[in-house]
Write a protein that holds these residues in place. Sequence first.
Motif, PDB file in Angstrom:
ATOM      1  N   LEU A  79       0.069 -17.819 -14.414  1.00 59.88           N
ATOM      2  CA  LEU A  79       0.194 -18.584 -15.259  1.00 59.88           C
ATOM      3  C   LEU A  79       1.289 -19.428 -15.346  1.00 59.88           C
ATOM      4  CD1 LEU A  79      -0.360 -16.611 -18.665  1.00 59.88           C
ATOM      5  CD2 LEU A  79      -1.943 -18.404 -17.308  1.00 59.88           C
TER       6      LEU A  79
ATOM      7  N   PRO B  18      -4.942 -18.103 -16.317  1.00 58.35           N
ATOM      8  CA  PRO B  18      -5.032 -17.388 -14.926  1.00 58.35           C
ATOM      9  C   PRO B  18      -5.378 -18.114 -13.686  1.00 58.35           C
ATOM     10  CG  PRO B  18      -5.514 -15.714 -16.912  1.00 58.35           C
ATOM     11  CD  PRO B  18      -6.006 -16.657 -16.874  1.00 58.35           C
ATOM     12  N   SER B  19      -4.208 -18.626 -12.758  1.00 55.83           N
ATOM     13  CA  SER B  19      -4.896 -18.921 -11.564  1.00 55.83           C
ATOM     14  C   SER B  19      -5.201 -17.711 -10.652  1.00 55.83           C
ATOM     15  CB  SER B  19      -3.855 -19.430 -10.813  1.00 55.83           C
ATOM     16  OG  SER B  19      -4.481 -19.945  -9.379  1.00 55.83           O
ATOM     17  N   TYR B  20      -6.755 -17.629 -10.523  1.00 62.38           N
ATOM     18  CA  TYR B  20      -6.593 -16.750  -9.468  1.00 62.38           C
ATOM     19  C   TYR B  20      -5.553 -16.996  -7.859  1.00 62.38           C
ATOM     20  CZ  TYR B  20      -8.985 -14.319  -5.607  1.00 62.38           C
ATOM     21  OH  TYR B  20      -9.565 -12.875  -4.605  1.00 62.38           O
ATOM     22  N   LYS B  21      -5.827 -17.989  -7.210  1.00 59.68           N
ATOM     23  CA  LYS B  21      -4.841 -18.475  -6.613  1.00 59.68           C
ATOM     24  C   LYS B  21      -3.063 -17.331  -6.272  1.00 59.68           C
ATOM     25  CE  LYS B  21      -5.584 -22.664  -3.767  1.00 59.68           C
ATOM     26  NZ  LYS B  21      -5.833 -24.009  -4.543  1.00 59.68           N
TER      27      LYS B  21
ATOM     28  N   ASP C  83      -9.026 -24.528  -7.312  1.00 57.92           N
ATOM     29  CA  ASP C  83      -8.292 -23.170  -7.532  1.00 57.92           C
ATOM     30  C   ASP C  83      -9.292 -22.583  -8.183  1.00 57.92           C
ATOM     31  OD1 ASP C  83      -7.373 -21.129  -8.013  1.00 57.92           O
ATOM     32  OD2 ASP C  83      -5.133 -22.054  -9.598  1.00 57.92           O
ATOM     33  N   VAL C  84      -9.201 -20.857  -8.567  1.00 55.94           N
ATOM     34  CA  VAL C  84     -10.208 -19.784  -9.266  1.00 55.94           C
ATOM     35  C   VAL C  84      -9.624 -19.736 -11.037  1.00 55.94           C
ATOM     36  CG1 VAL C  84     -11.419 -18.317  -9.329  1.00 55.94           C
ATOM     37  CG2 VAL C  84     -11.752 -19.602  -7.421  1.00 55.94           C
ATOM     38  N   LEU C  85      -9.791 -19.698 -11.864  1.00 62.38           N
ATOM     39  CA  LEU C  85      -9.058 -20.102 -12.989  1.00 62.38           C
ATOM     40  C   LEU C  85      -9.745 -18.314 -13.604  1.00 62.38           C
ATOM     41  CD1 LEU C  85      -8.934 -23.349 -14.242  1.00 62.38           C
ATOM     42  CD2 LEU C  85      -7.304 -21.563 -12.946  1.00 62.38           C
ATOM     43  N   ILE C  86      -9.194 -17.867 -14.571  1.00 61.94           N
ATOM     44  CA  ILE C  86     -10.232 -16.902 -14.716  1.00 61.94           C
ATOM     45  C   ILE C  86      -9.928 -16.136 -16.476  1.00 61.94           C
ATOM     46  CG2 ILE C  86      -9.530 -14.059 -14.426  1.00 61.94           C
ATOM     47  CD1 ILE C  86      -7.935 -14.692 -11.620  1.00 61.94           C
TER      48      ILE C  86
ATOM     49  N   LYS D 293      -2.266 -15.622  -8.455  1.00 63.78           N
ATOM     50  CA  LYS D 293      -2.338 -14.126  -9.114  1.00 63.78           C
ATOM     51  C   LYS D 293      -2.681 -13.317  -7.275  1.00 63.78           C
ATOM     52  CE  LYS D 293      -5.153 -10.608 -10.547  1.00 63.78           C
ATOM     53  NZ  LYS D 293      -6.449 -10.015 -11.277  1.00 63.78           N
ATOM     54  N   LYS D 294      -2.893 -13.945  -6.117  1.00 60.09           N
ATOM     55  CA  LYS D 294      -2.965 -13.344  -4.750  1.00 60.09           C
ATOM     56  C   LYS D 294      -1.780 -13.441  -4.603  1.00 60.09           C
ATOM     57  CE  LYS D 294      -6.825 -14.645  -2.280  1.00 60.09           C
ATOM     58  NZ  LYS D 294      -7.435 -15.007  -1.416  1.00 60.09           N
TER      59      LYS D 294
ATOM     60  N   LYS E  15       0.679 -10.655  -6.121  1.00 56.50           N
ATOM     61  CA  LYS E  15       0.605  -9.586  -7.041  1.00 56.50           C
ATOM     62  C   LYS E  15       1.372  -8.099  -6.321  1.00 56.50           C
ATOM     63  CE  LYS E  15      -3.558  -7.536  -5.339  1.00 56.50           C
ATOM     64  NZ  LYS E  15      -4.784  -7.692  -4.744  1.00 56.50           N
TER      65      LYS E  15
ATOM     66  N   LEU F 148     -12.713 -20.265  -3.297  1.00 55.59           N
ATOM     67  CA  LEU F 148     -11.411 -20.831  -2.365  1.00 55.59           C
ATOM     68  C   LEU F 148     -12.194 -21.606  -0.511  1.00 55.59           C
ATOM     69  CD1 LEU F 148      -8.942 -18.882  -3.164  1.00 55.59           C
ATOM     70  CD2 LEU F 148      -9.648 -21.228  -4.091  1.00 55.59           C
TER      71      LEU F 148
END
Lengths: 262, 478, 405
Positions: free
Chosen positions: A76, A188-191, B317-320, A193-194, A197, B311
Amino acid sequence: MDITVCIKQVPSTSEVEIDQETGNLKRDGVDAKINPYDLFAIEGAVQIKEQTGATINVVTMGPNQAADILHEAFTLGADHGYLITDRKCAGADVLATAKALSEGIKKIGKADLIICGKQTTDGDTAQVGAEIAELLDIPHANNILAIKEIKKESLVVDVDMPTMIQTIEIKLPCLISVDKDLNQPRLPSYKVKKATKNKEITAYGVCDFEDSNEMHYGMNGSATQVIRIFPPTSNSNTESWEGTSDELATKIADKIVELKIL
Amino acid sequence: MTTATMQYEAIDQNDVNYLLSIVGEEGLFVGENNIHDDYSGDELAGIERYPEVLVYPKNTQEISKILKYANENRIPVTSRGQGTGLVGGSVALYGGIMLSTEKMNNILELDEENLTVTVEPGVLLMDLTAFVESHDLFYPPDPGEKSASIGGNVSTNAGGMRAVKYGVTRDFVRGIEFVMPDGTVMNFGGKIVKNSSGYSLKDFVVGSEGTLGVISKLILKLLPLPKHKLSLLVPFKDLSSAIKTVPEIIKSKSIPTAIEFMQGKVILASEEFLGKKFPDNSSDAYLLLQFDGNSKEEIEMNYEKVADICLECGALDVLISDTDERHDSLWTARGAFLEAIKASTTQMDECDVVVPRNKVADFIIFTDQCQKECDIRISSFGHAGDGNLHVYLLRDEMDEETWNKKAAAVFERMYQKAFEMGGAVSGEHGIGFAKLPYLEEEFGEKGMELFRRIKLAFDPNEIMNPGKLGSNYRVSLY
Amino acid sequence: MAKIEIVQKSEISAQEGAAIQEICPFGAIEYIDGKLDISAGCKMCKICTKEKPEYFTYVEDEEREEIDKSLWNGVVVYVEHTYGKIHPVTFELLGKARELAEEINHEVICLFAGYNIADKGGELIQFGADRVYIYDEKELEDYRVEPYAAVFEDFIKHQKPSVVLVGGTTVGRSLAPRVAARFRTGLTADCTSLSIDENTDLAQIRPAFGGNIMAHIKTRDKRPQFATVRYKIFSAMEKDERRAGTIEICSISKELLKSGITVLESKEKPKAKYIEDAEVLVVAGKGIQKEEDLAIIYELADQLGAMVASTRPLIEAGWTDPKVQIGLSGRTVKPKLIITCGVSGSVQFIAGMKNSEQIIAINTDPNAPIFNIANYSVVGDIYEVIPKLLEKLKLEKREKIEVFV
């Protein structure tokens, strides 16, 4: 500017029950999430970071699994995560929780601004923030509706007061607890998050604190004791009223008075 | 104002007395003054026609007696669930008897050994899902209108968002107890999983919109309830790059339960309507994906694969979304789209067209062209994952004549385009009364003839829901 | 120190380990490599000691620090006010304080801090206080947490009260924890029930987990015992103009009244904009025959400080705004009180409001579905009942005002 956000891991549902036979708390699974109110605090901090380039530290007290919510805070927009995990903190009430968090905040170092959510969804007490401020001896303001201006040495915020809204200027360092009207938290942003990690989280125990006397933490440091827990009595009474319109109006008016609506 | 000759008998006192002897006083309402005006139409705007009597049967035997009597006396019968249809399917075009299944709302049996639930047709979708989920079971069809009755869902073969992974209502109907117009009670299908015994009569009934007889009991298939769910909100720079990603997702074999698309402007309209911010409104176009599974790990594996595809296809982006609050912030807005669009204009008309999934992008681009060429505001959102699109024409400040003309012309163009692409008139709302002309375009004379012969095989006296599927009667109410 | 001890003689299988982990509702039991441990997630609920006494035992404090409770006397009510105007929660707390004080033969004491308030203490006595302590200082004109906390500290040091009750308003919930932490004592928030033991221990009941469970809490070894209580939980006493009591003006060093907070502006709270945010709703249904007739609905809402919502037919008729529609396709509401007027209760409508705390439904048809979920089913004609209700409410209000003036 250095911002510290205090967060808590709570059960993902507040639909808990009491086992009628044993009087124990029943919970399905142990799914957990960030306390929803803390998301407004994190979002508030991230918006300040976007404006001023602040650094965001996130701190939580809990078991090792609570590291999950620190990782989530990274997705976040938080920069660093701190986990206070120590069996000596077990069974903490508001006072002992505020004590551990305030010591953790001191240990992290500089905090110009501390942001807390308004309350948690499990304890519902809404008072840890104010107690942290007291233990750190800094001013605080609760129920912040808007952050209007971020100055070098102060903040201008709108505060929800019992009968009005007040705009106040509060000197830094200070603590604010924020209400849900403050913002709409991002997802939350997956980008990110990766990318985050494997980011490290700093763990603290009571022995790392300036005050390492274990009598000040956990159950020993708690001023209150939970004697027992029990299910609420439901007051789902239903009544049917018939009669002349005068009688009916009287009954409704009496009920309105009884419910203290007037 | 009817254009076809009425061949039905008007209801007289004898008929009323007979019906009274079956359903009793509390189950019978006679005449426009006594019938609540909800029963004069459904959710299709601008249509109002009262039945002559409204009856609430309580069981199969009562339905059977009512139909037998109506059949012998040539009284039209329109069955009705909650009246939440969108195409006029449960409007009593020819008056007669309206048979409401509202009082038949019992869940009869949960069979955990066969994974079926047996229900009466008046059970509400929301009550059914709450009931089975309390037993850790899952009824996957997910039509948007949760207050619809299950009988109505089956009669229109309602779809919903989870069709991408699980299919539609038809895929979950195992057996039907069916009352034929002459009063005979038949059982089609059952708790059995396999069935290759002749024509699937059950499947004639699913989607037949009350034109063949009356559903009096349903056996529905259930699945184990997935323990976890997760949504992804995926922002794109424009709609076409969003929708072009959908076939890539489908190809990946990590099938989401739902793939919806939404445009930035619709999101803004819903923010304004709800007075609540959407978690992200910076992009012009979004995909909203939903996943379910039995463990967090299983979902994570699936969604990460799909997120990576998004992507690669140019997602910003991908928001969860993985908690109740986050789901709420997304799906409340999604749920308010229709009302938000409605509130933004004076009147609207909708088409519920369906095209093959890989044609969705082309079709959306086409509606965008129509909007410009025909100078009419068009809003759309829908089920990108199953090709079912909800396209709304908005009247705004047009006068009535221009509006009627323009809407008809645009619909015509859109349906033609859909047929060219291998699509169909209706994805999930049905044909009812409003979409019949387009159905004729889709099936042609031969097809319509087949519909009619099936109708007559079940209902030779044509008492069931006249003016709808398989009927030669046409009513013009406008 | 009090703790849960793990007694483990031999290695535990993974399967059994997992089963033992399950018993903790807080997921605080850890199982690593055949060994059990307890993490910081432990809430000391002691379920594990009941379910698996072979592995977990609770060890009580060897010696608890005892305090002399007889040195702490009096039940204090903190006077919540806005620039001298006393918040009604204060009178409710006074009512409860009176009850508690009589139980243990203590006095009811008010702490009243502000500016230009020296003449306002009398009313507190009429509502149940025995003694009122007033701090009247320019620095206390606006509520700011540090000077108010300083005054509170000064007061407690002098009075040594046993119990301190503070209104659960946004101010009370900011000030009470600040002061409680200063004395390292306990505070129980949002109590819904309070009683007192002979030994002056306050028995506090409060909801947790969003009201799904209730907790009984005590502050056994600390004084004073702080509790906050929300507005409209307890009832005020009847005003008694003959009640006697004392008022004392206190002084405090200016040095202690410094603050890092400056109040720049005070403004009125905006009214709730959306029906979801309203505490009280009055709903107009199809029983309303003409648009003009909505006037009585608006008047009723006005009397109750409520918002008006409606059902779909009225919106379709263009009489009300689509934004006030309750129902599945509209908005879901759960106000404290909802009064439905001439609403029969369609499935869609009920789905949107059935979780309201109290439902009063007025309808002529005794078989209307709305009555299946109403707490109070009023079989009557809104055109007759509501005008009568309005008269009675106005009368009621007038009486109330007379009591308070």
